[in-house]
Design an enzyme around this catalytic site. Structure first.
Site, PDB file in Angstrom:
ATOM      1  N   ARG A  55     -46.816 -48.111  53.968  1.00  0.00           N
ATOM      2  CA  ARG A  55     -45.949 -47.151  54.413  1.00  0.00           C
ATOM      3  C   ARG A  55     -44.598 -47.579  54.240  1.00  0.00           C
ATOM      4  O   ARG A  55     -44.133 -48.775  54.382  1.00  0.00           O
ATOM      5  CB  ARG A  55     -46.066 -47.134  56.153  1.00  0.00           C
ATOM      6  CG  ARG A  55     -45.108 -46.045  56.670  1.00  0.00           C
ATOM      7  CD  ARG A  55     -45.580 -44.520  56.242  1.00  0.00           C
ATOM      8  NE  ARG A  55     -44.993 -43.629  57.163  1.00  0.00           N
ATOM      9  CZ  ARG A  55     -45.026 -42.321  57.019  1.00  0.00           C
ATOM     10  NH1 ARG A  55     -45.395 -41.799  55.789  1.00  0.00           N
ATOM     11  NH2 ARG A  55     -44.639 -41.253  57.687  1.00  0.00           N
ATOM     12  N   THR A  85     -47.706 -34.234  50.406  1.00  0.00           N
ATOM     13  CA  THR A  85     -48.511 -35.501  50.376  1.00  0.00           C
ATOM     14  C   THR A  85     -49.701 -35.309  49.494  1.00  0.00           C
ATOM     15  O   THR A  85     -50.018 -34.161  49.021  1.00  0.00           O
ATOM     16  CB  THR A  85     -48.950 -35.867  51.980  1.00  0.00           C
ATOM     17  OG1 THR A  85     -47.695 -36.389  52.592  1.00  0.00           O
ATOM     18  CG2 THR A  85     -49.966 -37.013  51.941  1.00  0.00           C
ATOM     19  N   THR A 112     -47.594 -40.282  49.738  1.00  0.00           N
ATOM     20  CA  THR A 112     -46.715 -39.428  50.202  1.00  0.00           C
ATOM     21  C   THR A 112     -45.199 -39.752  49.565  1.00  0.00           C
ATOM     22  O   THR A 112     -44.755 -41.130  49.510  1.00  0.00           O
ATOM     23  CB  THR A 112     -46.543 -38.886  51.459  1.00  0.00           C
ATOM     24  OG1 THR A 112     -45.883 -37.932  51.616  1.00  0.00           O
ATOM     25  CG2 THR A 112     -46.397 -40.064  52.649  1.00  0.00           C
ATOM     26  N   ASN A 156     -43.174 -37.546  51.143  1.00  0.00           N
ATOM     27  CA  ASN A 156     -43.032 -36.710  52.396  1.00  0.00           C
ATOM     28  C   ASN A 156     -42.676 -34.934  51.825  1.00  0.00           C
ATOM     29  O   ASN A 156     -43.794 -34.624  51.620  1.00  0.00           O
ATOM     30  CB  ASN A 156     -41.532 -37.079  53.125  1.00  0.00           C
ATOM     31  CG  ASN A 156     -41.651 -36.538  54.383  1.00  0.00           C
ATOM     32  OD1 ASN A 156     -42.645 -36.132  55.048  1.00  0.00           O
ATOM     33  ND2 ASN A 156     -40.482 -36.470  55.012  1.00  0.00           N
ATOM     34  N   ASP A 180     -39.573 -38.429  58.877  1.00  0.00           N
ATOM     35  CA  ASP A 180     -40.604 -38.592  59.787  1.00  0.00           C
ATOM     36  C   ASP A 180     -40.430 -39.451  61.108  1.00  0.00           C
ATOM     37  O   ASP A 180     -41.155 -39.612  61.986  1.00  0.00           O
ATOM     38  CB  ASP A 180     -41.885 -39.390  59.012  1.00  0.00           C
ATOM     39  CG  ASP A 180     -42.605 -38.018  58.339  1.00  0.00           C
ATOM     40  OD1 ASP A 180     -42.607 -37.182  58.359  1.00  0.00           O
ATOM     41  OD2 ASP A 180     -43.675 -38.653  57.565  1.00  0.00           O
ATOM     42  N   GLY A 196     -50.773 -32.242  54.203  1.00  0.00           N
ATOM     43  CA  GLY A 196     -50.612 -31.083  55.228  1.00  0.00           C
ATOM     44  C   GLY A 196     -49.752 -31.396  56.344  1.00  0.00           C
ATOM     45  O   GLY A 196     -50.138 -30.711  57.791  1.00  0.00           O
ATOM     46  N   GLY A 197     -49.186 -32.637  56.753  1.00  0.00           N
ATOM     47  CA  GLY A 197     -48.230 -32.905  57.615  1.00  0.00           C
ATOM     48  C   GLY A 197     -49.046 -33.085  58.977  1.00  0.00           C
ATOM     49  O   GLY A 197     -50.246 -33.602  58.990  1.00  0.00           O
TER      50      GLY A 197
HETATM   51  N1  GLY Z   1     -45.062 -37.778  55.461  1.00  0.00           N
HETATM   52  C1  GLY Z   1     -46.315 -37.194  56.018  1.00  0.00           C
HETATM   53  C2  GLY Z   1     -46.912 -38.108  56.824  1.00  0.00           C
HETATM   54  O1  GLY Z   1     -46.847 -39.345  56.700  1.00  0.00           O
HETATM   55  O2  GLY Z   1     -47.872 -37.649  57.741  1.00  0.00           O
END
Ligand code: GLY
Length: 577
Positions: free
Chosen positions: A108, A384, A402, A404, A426, A475-476
């Site tokens: 991440r 993503t 992703t 984002n 985020d 899908g957020g």
């Molecule tokens: N940017 C989408 C997630 O990390 O959930």
């Protein structure tokens, strides 16, 4: 969900969907025409967002690579052919099951060293529109260059050069622009035009490339070649890192070469739980996905969800009541170093039993009763991309990655040819205060240097004996609910793989206090019955694009791409065993 960027994307997804992999054209969000059959055969399986990327993974499997080699090759191919989400300038998570042992890699993005708690706020403490979404101030420190290399060097089998080669070829020789890519570029045109460095690559002749034309990406090819020869230092150190810092400074960003040098991917313990006779492993913090998935699976068994009729209000009601509580918990979460709530406490049996007792079958709880302080889920982009891989030995990789938003922060690094993410969005820009959407997030996810922003990505592997499932989605905030519903369909309803992926889905995220449902998910009578129980219901859109693969207990490999998206599924050797 209502930034101009996301609104344009939402409009784009309500159009026609061109489906590869022998599928069909779907219209206006209806899934009823989707193929019910997964691709099947022997030797291994890959499902990803693009045919060329799936083919890259399958080729690696055919060349003797394991699931990790194939997943990394697929992810790097997506960095070329799927610029909306595939990346070198973003981050992600991988859940790997290799020789029966689960490994979970967190690559991440992090807040740059110069990131500050109030960096996206004006002097009145209100979020500045688009500051965390457009341009390099929105970019977290990319995790993909070191993450993908770490994944391969720890668990890959083929040489690094072999694994990167398909992506180099795609960038160098070119790939055919799909209608979907042309549409995506058109709908993000305003963003891509803002930066001449980006327009030069993605708007050649000042317009989107035409579907069917061949796209070559020489700068990205050179970056991938250097990455293949020298590993991540070709991107995170020396001239490449200075190019990233220079473009960040030019447009007011705080991303620096030193951030790239300092970044480290982290191996973490998975969220692992029993789901009837299945063992499930998913992503821990900084993703909220594994916890939410665990809570859903636990409650659905306790509430005997599978005994309720498939149609009718009961199943949706029970799922919505569970999701309301799960997403209220999400408020507490962030980077594991800044989160006081312990994931195991959120999943503990006594707590799940208490939720079961609280849930009435005849009355919706108000979300304000679930957590009285009223904080809510922030906007999350629906872009993503997820890929699922199984190799011939049953080793599995679920990898979600992703930048984002679609095309990230919109800025291509000149000379390197890849887009930077806008993952800073985020974070909670203003913890405890409503953001521009009237939503509030917790202090655990406040902006901070070195901190990982909370995610919803839910790469998941589940197994029962030799039978193995690999799944996940973009899908957020709908990623955990999309992934969970496919798993419920498979485990509790014994659906075929493709049918489980295709089935219409619902979503609830605590606030706003309403059930979101895909067009085909609920009949008018069911909506009526839910409203009588006190739910608000909003119909429309498509949720998540689950790419899944399965090894059956008789040794067959299946792969299913989601008809909602541009996915492509393949097996190493198609046909009967
Ligand atoms: N940017 C989408 C997630 O990390 O959930």
């Amino acid at each position: 969900m209502n930034s101009p960027l996301v609104m344009r994307r939402a409009r784009a997804i309500s159009g026609l969907f061109f489906l590869i992999s022998g599928m069909v054209l779907l219209s206006a969000g209806s899934l009823s025409a989707a193929s019910p059959t997964a691709v099947s055969g022997s030797g291994g399986a890959v499902a990803s967002a693009a045919p060329t990327a799936t083919e890259a993974g399958l080729k690696i499997l055919r060349d003797g690579g394991n699931a990790v080699d194939a997943a990394v090759a697929t992810a790097l191919a997506l960095a070329v052919v799927h610029p909306q989400a595939g990346n070198l300038g973003g981050g992600g998570f991988a859940v790997v099951r290799l020789d029966g042992v689960v490994h979970t890699l967190d690559f991440r993005e992090t807040g740059p060293a110069e990131a500050r708690h109030d960096m996206f706020l004006d002097r009145n403490g209100n979020p500045v529109r688009n500051a965390s979404r457009i341009g390099p101030l929105a970019a977290g420190v990319p995790g993909s260059p070191k993450g993908l290399h770490e994944l391969h060097s720890r668990h890959g089998k083929l040489s690094w050069q072999k694994v990167v080669a398909p992506a180099i070829r795609l960038a160098e020789d070119g790939f055919r622009v799909t209608r979907r890519l042309e549409r995506s570029i058109s709908s993000s045109r305003e963003l891509l035009e803002r930066f001449p460095e980006t327009a030069e690559v993605w708007l050649p002749d000042s317009k989107p490339p035409v579907a069917g034309s061949i796209m070559r990406l020489p700068a990205l090819a050179a970056t991938l070649r250097a990455y293949s020869e020298r590993g991540p230092s070709a991107i995170t150190e020396g001239p490449a890192a200075h190019a990233i810092e220079a473009i960040s400074r030019k447009y007011g960003g705080v991303l620096r070469a030193a951030d790239l040098a300092a970044y480290r991917p982290v191996w973490r313990d998975p969220i692992q739980f029993r789901f009837l006779e299945w063992e499930v492993a998913s992503m821990p913090l900084p993703s909220s996905g594994g916890v939410i998935l665990g809570q859903i699976c636990d409650l659905m068994v306790r509430l005997k969800w599978e005994e309720k009729p498939r149609s009718g209000a009961d199943r949706t009601h029970l799922l919505a009541e569970t999701l309301r509580r799960a997403y209220a918990d999400r408020y507490l979460l962030g980077d594991p170093a800044s989160t006081r709530a312990k994931e195991k406490d959120l999943l503990v049996k006594t707590r799940m039993e208490k939720w079961k007792r609280e849930i009435s079958l005849t009355r919706a709880t108000s979300s304000s009763e679930v957590r009285s302080s009223g904080p809510a889920l922030a906007h999350e982009s629906t872009e993503t991309t997820h890929l699922s891989v199984l190799d011939g030995n049953g080793n599995a990789v679920a990898l979600t990655t992703t930048i984002n938003g679609s095309f990230g922060c919109g800025l291509v690094v000149p000379g390197l040819g890849f887009l930077l993410n806008n993952e800073m969005d985020d974070f909670a820009a203003a913890p405890g205060k409503p953001n521009m959407f009237g939503l509030i997030q917790g202090e655990a996810n406040a902006v901070a240097p070195g901190r990982r922003m909370l995610s919803s990505m839910t790469p998941t592997v589940a197994w029962r004996g030799s039978e193995t499932l690999v799944l996940g989605a973009p899908g957020g905030s709908r990623i955990p609910t999309s992934t969970a519903q496919v798993l419920l369909n498979l485990v509790l309803d014994s659906d075929e793989l493709q049918a489980a992926v295709n089935r219409p889905r619902i979503h609830h995220q605590w606030l706003p206090d309403q059930i979101f449902a895909e067009v085909d998910a609920l009949s008018p009578e069911t909506v009526d019955a839910l409203q009588k129980r006190g739910h608000r219901v909003k119909i429309g859109g498509l949720f998540g694009r689950v790419n899944a693969v399965r090894l059956t207990d008789d040794g067959r490999f299946e792969a299913a791409a989601d008809p909602r998206g541009p996915g492509h599924a393949g097996v190493t050797n198609p046909g009967p065993e």
